[in-house]
Scaffold this motif. Structure first.
Motif, PDB file in Angstrom:
ATOM      1  N   TYR A  83      87.730  65.688  88.079  1.00  0.00           N
ATOM      2  CA  TYR A  83      87.550  64.877  86.768  1.00  0.00           C
ATOM      3  C   TYR A  83      88.895  64.431  86.473  1.00  0.00           C
ATOM      4  CZ  TYR A  83      88.260  64.903  81.608  1.00  0.00           C
ATOM      5  OH  TYR A  83      88.505  64.586  80.146  1.00  0.00           O
ATOM      6  N   LEU A  84      90.153  64.942  86.765  1.00  0.00           N
ATOM      7  CA  LEU A  84      91.406  64.417  86.364  1.00  0.00           C
ATOM      8  C   LEU A  84      91.578  63.306  87.474  1.00  0.00           C
ATOM      9  CD1 LEU A  84      93.130  67.883  85.948  1.00  0.00           C
ATOM     10  CD2 LEU A  84      92.787  66.081  84.249  1.00  0.00           C
ATOM     11  N   ILE A  85      91.500  63.559  88.660  1.00  0.00           N
ATOM     12  CA  ILE A  85      91.755  62.517  89.598  1.00  0.00           C
ATOM     13  C   ILE A  85      90.948  61.048  89.218  1.00  0.00           C
ATOM     14  CG2 ILE A  85      91.449  61.623  92.025  1.00  0.00           C
ATOM     15  CD1 ILE A  85      92.046  64.588  92.753  1.00  0.00           C
ATOM     16  N   ASN A  86      89.437  61.174  89.023  1.00  0.00           N
ATOM     17  CA  ASN A  86      88.738  60.080  88.686  1.00  0.00           C
ATOM     18  C   ASN A  86      89.300  59.477  87.173  1.00  0.00           C
ATOM     19  OD1 ASN A  86      86.968  60.313  90.828  1.00  0.00           O
ATOM     20  ND2 ASN A  86      85.703  61.887  89.923  1.00  0.00           N
ATOM     21  N   ALA A  87      89.575  60.482  86.295  1.00  0.00           N
ATOM     22  CA  ALA A  87      90.117  59.977  84.952  1.00  0.00           C
ATOM     23  C   ALA A  87      91.490  59.119  85.258  1.00  0.00           C
ATOM     24  CB  ALA A  87      90.532  61.049  84.016  1.00  0.00           C
ATOM     25  N   TYR A  88      92.417  59.693  86.087  1.00  0.00           N
ATOM     26  CA  TYR A  88      93.644  58.841  86.269  1.00  0.00           C
ATOM     27  C   TYR A  88      93.277  57.472  86.662  1.00  0.00           C
ATOM     28  CZ  TYR A  88      98.329  57.766  87.897  1.00  0.00           C
ATOM     29  OH  TYR A  88      99.345  57.239  88.126  1.00  0.00           O
ATOM     30  N   ASN A  89      92.282  57.307  88.020  1.00  0.00           N
ATOM     31  CA  ASN A  89      91.898  55.963  88.701  1.00  0.00           C
ATOM     32  C   ASN A  89      91.406  55.328  87.771  1.00  0.00           C
ATOM     33  OD1 ASN A  89      93.407  56.972  90.991  1.00  0.00           O
ATOM     34  ND2 ASN A  89      91.524  57.499  91.741  1.00  0.00           N
ATOM     35  N   ALA A  90      90.503  55.645  86.817  1.00  0.00           N
ATOM     36  CA  ALA A  90      89.838  54.919  85.806  1.00  0.00           C
ATOM     37  C   ALA A  90      90.483  54.315  84.889  1.00  0.00           C
ATOM     38  CB  ALA A  90      88.682  55.456  85.454  1.00  0.00           C
ATOM     39  N   VAL A 130     103.140  51.565  81.051  1.00  0.00           N
ATOM     40  CA  VAL A 130     101.937  51.656  81.973  1.00  0.00           C
ATOM     41  C   VAL A 130     101.713  53.176  82.231  1.00  0.00           C
ATOM     42  CG1 VAL A 130     102.910  50.957  83.780  1.00  0.00           C
ATOM     43  CG2 VAL A 130     100.456  50.778  83.629  1.00  0.00           C
ATOM     44  N   PHE A 131     102.868  53.856  82.852  1.00  0.00           N
ATOM     45  CA  PHE A 131     102.814  55.241  83.357  1.00  0.00           C
ATOM     46  C   PHE A 131     103.297  56.396  82.300  1.00  0.00           C
ATOM     47  CE2 PHE A 131     103.009  52.738  87.260  1.00  0.00           C
ATOM     48  CZ  PHE A 131     101.898  52.916  87.814  1.00  0.00           C
ATOM     49  N   ASP A 132     104.306  55.876  81.307  1.00  0.00           N
ATOM     50  CA  ASP A 132     105.004  56.902  80.443  1.00  0.00           C
ATOM     51  C   ASP A 132     104.506  56.679  79.095  1.00  0.00           C
ATOM     52  OD1 ASP A 132     106.587  54.892  80.537  1.00  0.00           O
ATOM     53  OD2 ASP A 132     108.390  56.031  81.086  1.00  0.00           O
ATOM     54  N   HIS A 136      96.145  58.288  76.706  1.00  0.00           N
ATOM     55  CA  HIS A 136      94.751  58.245  76.844  1.00  0.00           C
ATOM     56  C   HIS A 136      94.158  59.674  76.686  1.00  0.00           C
ATOM     57  CE1 HIS A 136      95.748  54.647  79.335  1.00  0.00           C
ATOM     58  NE2 HIS A 136      96.791  55.476  79.981  1.00  0.00           N
ATOM     59  N   GLU A 137      92.926  59.692  76.180  1.00  0.00           N
ATOM     60  CA  GLU A 137      92.228  61.113  75.785  1.00  0.00           C
ATOM     61  C   GLU A 137      91.835  61.584  77.205  1.00  0.00           C
ATOM     62  OE1 GLU A 137      91.657  62.815  73.144  1.00  0.00           O
ATOM     63  OE2 GLU A 137      92.382  61.572  71.666  1.00  0.00           O
ATOM     64  N   MET A 143      97.367  62.047  76.789  1.00  0.00           N
ATOM     65  CA  MET A 143      98.208  62.241  77.882  1.00  0.00           C
ATOM     66  C   MET A 143      98.545  60.694  78.488  1.00  0.00           C
ATOM     67  SD  MET A 143      97.089  65.519  80.274  1.00  0.00           S
ATOM     68  CE  MET A 143      95.448  65.301  80.240  1.00  0.00           C
ATOM     69  N   THR A 144      99.814  60.564  78.973  1.00  0.00           N
ATOM     70  CA  THR A 144      99.861  59.253  79.672  1.00  0.00           C
ATOM     71  C   THR A 144      99.401  59.521  80.978  1.00  0.00           C
ATOM     72  OG1 THR A 144     102.220  60.075  80.090  1.00  0.00           O
ATOM     73  CG2 THR A 144     101.874  58.931  78.083  1.00  0.00           C
ATOM     74  N   LEU A 145      99.491  58.461  81.777  1.00  0.00           N
ATOM     75  CA  LEU A 145      99.214  58.744  83.346  1.00  0.00           C
ATOM     76  C   LEU A 145     100.227  59.547  83.931  1.00  0.00           C
ATOM     77  CD1 LEU A 145      98.306  55.000  84.201  1.00  0.00           C
ATOM     78  CD2 LEU A 145      96.706  56.723  84.255  1.00  0.00           C
ATOM     79  N   ASP A 146     101.669  59.365  83.602  1.00  0.00           N
ATOM     80  CA  ASP A 146     102.416  60.413  84.211  1.00  0.00           C
ATOM     81  C   ASP A 146     102.160  62.093  83.879  1.00  0.00           C
ATOM     82  OD1 ASP A 146     103.997  58.739  85.820  1.00  0.00           O
ATOM     83  OD2 ASP A 146     105.537  58.621  84.148  1.00  0.00           O
ATOM     84  N   ASP A 147     101.542  62.110  82.726  1.00  0.00           N
ATOM     85  CA  ASP A 147     101.438  63.513  82.045  1.00  0.00           C
ATOM     86  C   ASP A 147     100.080  63.987  82.883  1.00  0.00           C
ATOM     87  OD1 ASP A 147     103.224  63.378  80.038  1.00  0.00           O
ATOM     88  OD2 ASP A 147     101.744  62.860  78.495  1.00  0.00           O
ATOM     89  N   ILE A 148      98.949  63.159  83.269  1.00  0.00           N
ATOM     90  CA  ILE A 148      97.939  63.440  84.029  1.00  0.00           C
ATOM     91  C   ILE A 148      98.542  64.146  85.382  1.00  0.00           C
ATOM     92  CG2 ILE A 148      95.902  63.108  85.167  1.00  0.00           C
ATOM     93  CD1 ILE A 148      95.408  60.985  83.064  1.00  0.00           C
ATOM     94  N   VAL A 149      99.609  63.379  86.199  1.00  0.00           N
ATOM     95  CA  VAL A 149     100.115  63.795  87.359  1.00  0.00           C
ATOM     96  C   VAL A 149     100.996  64.934  87.260  1.00  0.00           C
ATOM     97  CG1 VAL A 149     101.288  63.137  89.213  1.00  0.00           C
ATOM     98  CG2 VAL A 149      99.855  61.335  88.080  1.00  0.00           C
TER      99      VAL A 149
END
Length: 286
Positions: A83-90, A130-132, A136-137, A143-149
């Motif tokens: 879920y987290l990987i797909n959410a990040y890429n999407a 874009v990253f920080d 996003h929900e 979470m930002t993209l950096d937060d997801i990673v």
């Protein structure tokens, strides 16, 4: 542009999955499968067509955003990872099409952020925050993209193969897979991503005759995630790089794996190319 019948197919695909709630044991990634199958080829994205036919992508991310923290925590670990990987890429795709086509940064913006002078004009990094900065929900959190990673994937899961699955929208990234990641196939998919990434000479080069190893800068950024794989043989000058190479030996050709065990080579990191992983860019350079 996507033809009218193509837009209808995308809309019907979204309607077919929109009403289906996430199952108790995971999440339905059928919508993002449709997006990846239609708009991704050989790791490159047809952003122009995706911008026109983005309904399914937007619908998928509405589903992602609707997942509660309690629901997310009820899933098995591999379902959460997928879920987290797909959410990040999407979300990367979503952010790019929101700003597509890329026009680079203006002169005054470059003055306040001089690193932008060195970026190609068509780069995701021209998008402010874009990253920080852009939130996003995800799993009941903002979470930002950096937060997801860093705050979710790296913090909660000891899985270094995520670095072969997360795609930042650049040509030096791992190839964007043409299917969603899924918990019941995650090991197989991540192993396949590792093989694709490590054996692509544009991303990693192992020059046996010249005594040179050229690694993706991803391994310089995230080398600590591979320290646990360090072995007594191989590259000894740096435990972090030893771990990277010991890990890489699982996925490269047998001759290269034997070479990596000798430690008789110099290690370099390739410059990261932030050019957008756009099918239009690839076509223009052929």
């Amino acid at each position: 542009m996507v033809p009218r019948e193509g837009t209808l197919v995308l809309a019907l695909a979204w309607l077919a999955v929109a009403a289906a709630p996430a199952a108790g044991q995971g999440f339905d990634h059928a919508a993002v499968d449709t997006v990846l199958e239609r708009f991704v080829q050989d790791g490159r994205v047809d952003y122009a067509a995706l911008k026109v036919g983005r309904e399914v992508l937007d619908g998928y991310l509405s589903q992602v955003a609707a997942v509660t923290a309690q629901e997310f925590e009820s899933w098995p670990a591999k379902e959460r990872l997928a879920y987290l990987i797909n959410a990040y890429n999407a979300y990367v795709l979503h952010t790019i099409v929101d700003h597509y086509p890329m026009t680079g940064s203006g002169f005054f913006k470059k003055l306040t952020s001089p690193k932008r002078f060195t970026l190609p004009g068509n780069s995701i990094r021209h998008i402010d925050g874009v990253f920080d900065g852009i939130s996003h929900e995800v799993a009941g959190r903002e979470m930002t993209l950096d937060d997801i990673v860093h705050g979710a994937l790296r913090a909660d899961y000891a899985e270094p193969r995520i670095h072969f699955a997360l795609v930042y929208g650049a040509v030096s990234c791992p190839p964007l897979r043409e299917e969603a990641f899924r918990g019941d196939r995650l090991d197989e998919q991540l192993d396949d991503q590792a093989r694709l990434f490590l054996n692509d000479p544009r991303l990693n080069r192992f020059e046996v005759e010249r005594g040179q190893v050229h690694l993706s800068q991803i391994f310089e950024w995230f080398g600590d995630d591979f320290r646990g794989f360090a072995s007594e043989s191989g590259y000894r000058s740096n435990e972090k790089i030893n771990g990277v190479l010991a890990f890489a030996s699982r996925y490269v050709r047998e001759r290269v794996a034997s070479y990596l065990e000798t430690g008789e080579y110099r290690v370099h990191f390739l410059s990261y190319d932030w050019t957008l992983n756009d099918q239009a860019v690839a076509a223009a350079t052929q």
